[in-house]
Design a protein around this motif. Structure first.
Motif, PDB file in Angstrom:
ATOM      1  N   VAL A 159       0.841  -1.208   0.000  1.00  0.00           N
ATOM      2  CA  VAL A 159       0.000   0.000   0.000  1.00  0.00           C
ATOM      3  C   VAL A 159       0.873   1.253   0.000  1.00  0.00           C
ATOM      4  O   VAL A 159       0.597   2.215  -0.720  1.00  0.00           O
ATOM      5  CB  VAL A 159      -0.964  -0.013   1.215  1.00  0.00           C
ATOM      6  N   ARG A 160       1.934   1.225   0.800  1.00  0.00           N
ATOM      7  CA  ARG A 160       2.847   2.383   0.822  1.00  0.00           C
ATOM      8  C   ARG A 160       3.463   2.612  -0.543  1.00  0.00           C
ATOM      9  O   ARG A 160       3.585   3.744  -1.008  1.00  0.00           O
ATOM     10  CB  ARG A 160       3.946   2.170   1.863  1.00  0.00           C
ATOM     11  N   ALA A 161       3.860   1.530  -1.203  1.00  0.00           N
ATOM     12  CA  ALA A 161       4.471   1.659  -2.526  1.00  0.00           C
ATOM     13  C   ALA A 161       3.453   2.152  -3.549  1.00  0.00           C
ATOM     14  O   ALA A 161       3.751   3.030  -4.362  1.00  0.00           O
ATOM     15  CB  ALA A 161       5.054   0.322  -2.962  1.00  0.00           C
ATOM     16  N   LYS A 162       2.261   1.601  -3.510  1.00  0.00           N
ATOM     17  CA  LYS A 162       1.238   1.970  -4.497  1.00  0.00           C
ATOM     18  C   LYS A 162       0.833   3.428  -4.383  1.00  0.00           C
ATOM     19  O   LYS A 162       0.668   4.126  -5.372  1.00  0.00           O
ATOM     20  CB  LYS A 162       0.004   1.083  -4.330  1.00  0.00           C
ATOM     21  N   TYR A 163       0.667   3.895  -3.158  1.00  0.00           N
ATOM     22  CA  TYR A 163       0.198   5.268  -2.948  1.00  0.00           C
ATOM     23  C   TYR A 163       1.328   6.223  -2.594  1.00  0.00           C
ATOM     24  O   TYR A 163       1.090   7.349  -2.199  1.00  0.00           O
ATOM     25  CB  TYR A 163      -0.884   5.286  -1.866  1.00  0.00           C
ATOM     26  N   ASN A 164       2.579   5.744  -2.747  1.00  0.00           N
ATOM     27  CA  ASN A 164       3.755   6.558  -2.508  1.00  0.00           C
ATOM     28  C   ASN A 164       3.710   7.221  -1.129  1.00  0.00           C
ATOM     29  O   ASN A 164       3.933   8.415  -0.980  1.00  0.00           O
ATOM     30  CB  ASN A 164       3.900   7.621  -3.606  1.00  0.00           C
ATOM     31  N   LEU A 165       3.413   6.422  -0.131  1.00  0.00           N
ATOM     32  CA  LEU A 165       3.323   6.934   1.235  1.00  0.00           C
ATOM     33  C   LEU A 165       4.682   6.872   1.901  1.00  0.00           C
ATOM     34  O   LEU A 165       5.458   5.950   1.707  1.00  0.00           O
ATOM     35  CB  LEU A 165       2.314   6.105   2.050  1.00  0.00           C
ATOM     36  N   SER A 166       4.943   7.851   2.726  1.00  0.00           N
ATOM     37  CA  SER A 166       6.202   7.897   3.461  1.00  0.00           C
ATOM     38  C   SER A 166       6.200   6.844   4.556  1.00  0.00           C
ATOM     39  O   SER A 166       5.165   6.513   5.128  1.00  0.00           O
ATOM     40  CB  SER A 166       6.364   9.278   4.088  1.00  0.00           C
ATOM     41  N   THR A 167       7.376   6.348   4.889  1.00  0.00           N
ATOM     42  CA  THR A 167       7.489   5.387   5.987  1.00  0.00           C
ATOM     43  C   THR A 167       7.703   6.104   7.312  1.00  0.00           C
ATOM     44  O   THR A 167       7.686   5.478   8.355  1.00  0.00           O
ATOM     45  CB  THR A 167       8.658   4.411   5.746  1.00  0.00           C
ATOM     46  N   GLU A 168       7.914   7.416   7.261  1.00  0.00           N
ATOM     47  CA  GLU A 168       8.120   8.184   8.482  1.00  0.00           C
ATOM     48  C   GLU A 168       6.780   8.505   9.129  1.00  0.00           C
ATOM     49  O   GLU A 168       5.782   8.745   8.452  1.00  0.00           O
ATOM     50  CB  GLU A 168       8.844   9.494   8.177  1.00  0.00           C
ATOM     51  N   VAL A 169       6.790   8.542  10.445  1.00  0.00           N
ATOM     52  CA  VAL A 169       5.585   8.910  11.187  1.00  0.00           C
ATOM     53  C   VAL A 169       5.573  10.426  11.315  1.00  0.00           C
ATOM     54  O   VAL A 169       6.546  11.026  11.766  1.00  0.00           O
ATOM     55  CB  VAL A 169       5.583   8.263  12.585  1.00  0.00           C
ATOM     56  N   LYS A 170       4.496  11.027  10.902  1.00  0.00           N
ATOM     57  CA  LYS A 170       4.399  12.477  10.977  1.00  0.00           C
ATOM     58  C   LYS A 170       3.824  12.894  12.316  1.00  0.00           C
ATOM     59  O   LYS A 170       2.873  12.295  12.815  1.00  0.00           O
ATOM     60  CB  LYS A 170       3.522  13.006   9.849  1.00  0.00           C
ATOM     61  N   GLU A 171       4.411  13.903  12.891  1.00  0.00           N
ATOM     62  CA  GLU A 171       3.937  14.424  14.178  1.00  0.00           C
ATOM     63  C   GLU A 171       2.922  15.528  13.867  1.00  0.00           C
ATOM     64  O   GLU A 171       3.263  16.568  13.307  1.00  0.00           O
ATOM     65  CB  GLU A 171       5.128  15.008  14.956  1.00  0.00           C
ATOM     66  N   THR A 172       1.673  15.274  14.202  1.00  0.00           N
ATOM     67  CA  THR A 172       0.627  16.240  13.869  1.00  0.00           C
ATOM     68  C   THR A 172       0.467  17.296  14.957  1.00  0.00           C
ATOM     69  O   THR A 172      -0.021  18.390  14.692  1.00  0.00           O
ATOM     70  CB  THR A 172      -0.729  15.541  13.666  1.00  0.00           C
ATOM     71  N   GLY A 173       0.844  16.972  16.182  1.00  0.00           N
ATOM     72  CA  GLY A 173       0.682  17.927  17.265  1.00  0.00           C
ATOM     73  C   GLY A 173      -0.769  18.071  17.655  1.00  0.00           C
ATOM     74  O   GLY A 173      -1.653  17.355  17.193  1.00  0.00           O
ATOM     75  N   ASN A 174      -1.016  19.014  18.511  1.00  0.00           N
ATOM     76  CA  ASN A 174      -2.369  19.250  18.988  1.00  0.00           C
ATOM     77  C   ASN A 174      -3.014  20.346  18.163  1.00  0.00           C
ATOM     78  O   ASN A 174      -2.567  21.506  18.220  1.00  0.00           O
ATOM     79  CB  ASN A 174      -2.335  19.645  20.477  1.00  0.00           C
ATOM     80  N   PRO A 175      -4.043  20.057  17.391  1.00  0.00           N
ATOM     81  CA  PRO A 175      -4.653  21.081  16.535  1.00  0.00           C
ATOM     82  C   PRO A 175      -5.356  22.172  17.329  1.00  0.00           C
ATOM     83  O   PRO A 175      -5.629  23.238  16.795  1.00  0.00           O
ATOM     84  CB  PRO A 175      -5.658  20.291  15.692  1.00  0.00           C
ATOM     85  N   PHE A 176      -5.629  21.930  18.597  1.00  0.00           N
ATOM     86  CA  PHE A 176      -6.325  22.924  19.405  1.00  0.00           C
ATOM     87  C   PHE A 176      -5.363  23.806  20.191  1.00  0.00           C
ATOM     88  O   PHE A 176      -5.778  24.754  20.847  1.00  0.00           O
ATOM     89  CB  PHE A 176      -7.296  22.235  20.378  1.00  0.00           C
ATOM     90  N   GLY A 177      -4.072  23.504  20.165  1.00  0.00           N
ATOM     91  CA  GLY A 177      -3.067  24.334  20.815  1.00  0.00           C
ATOM     92  C   GLY A 177      -3.150  24.342  22.333  1.00  0.00           C
ATOM     93  O   GLY A 177      -2.762  25.315  22.965  1.00  0.00           O
ATOM     94  N   ASP A 178      -3.675  23.274  22.924  1.00  0.00           N
ATOM     95  CA  ASP A 178      -3.771  23.235  24.392  1.00  0.00           C
ATOM     96  C   ASP A 178      -2.425  22.962  25.009  1.00  0.00           C
ATOM     97  O   ASP A 178      -1.664  22.192  24.631  1.00  0.00           O
ATOM     98  CB  ASP A 178      -4.746  22.139  24.834  1.00  0.00           C
TER      99      ASP A 178
END
Length: 52
Positions: free
Chosen positions: A33-52
């Motif tokens: 799936v990663r190869a087909k959709y060219n997904l990164s193997t790294e985990v992305k840090e999204t953080g807190n979208p609410f800024g708490d």
């Protein structure tokens, strides 16, 4: 009571065996799936979208 414990133990062993068997299959699917959709193997840090 001993019979239920023995049965529970056997059931747990069977579950563990099946999970162990599925692990390589899951890894192969994730790679495909990663190869087909060219997904990164790294985990992305999204953080807190609410800024708490």
């Amino acid at each position: 009571m001993m019979r239920k414990t023995l049965n529970a133990s056997r059931l747990q062993q069977e579950v563990d065996r099946r999970i162990h068997r599925l692990q390589p299959i899951v890894e192969d699917v994730v790679k495909a799936v990663r190869a087909k959709y060219n997904l990164s193997t790294e985990v992305k840090e999204t953080g807190n979208p609410f800024g708490d």
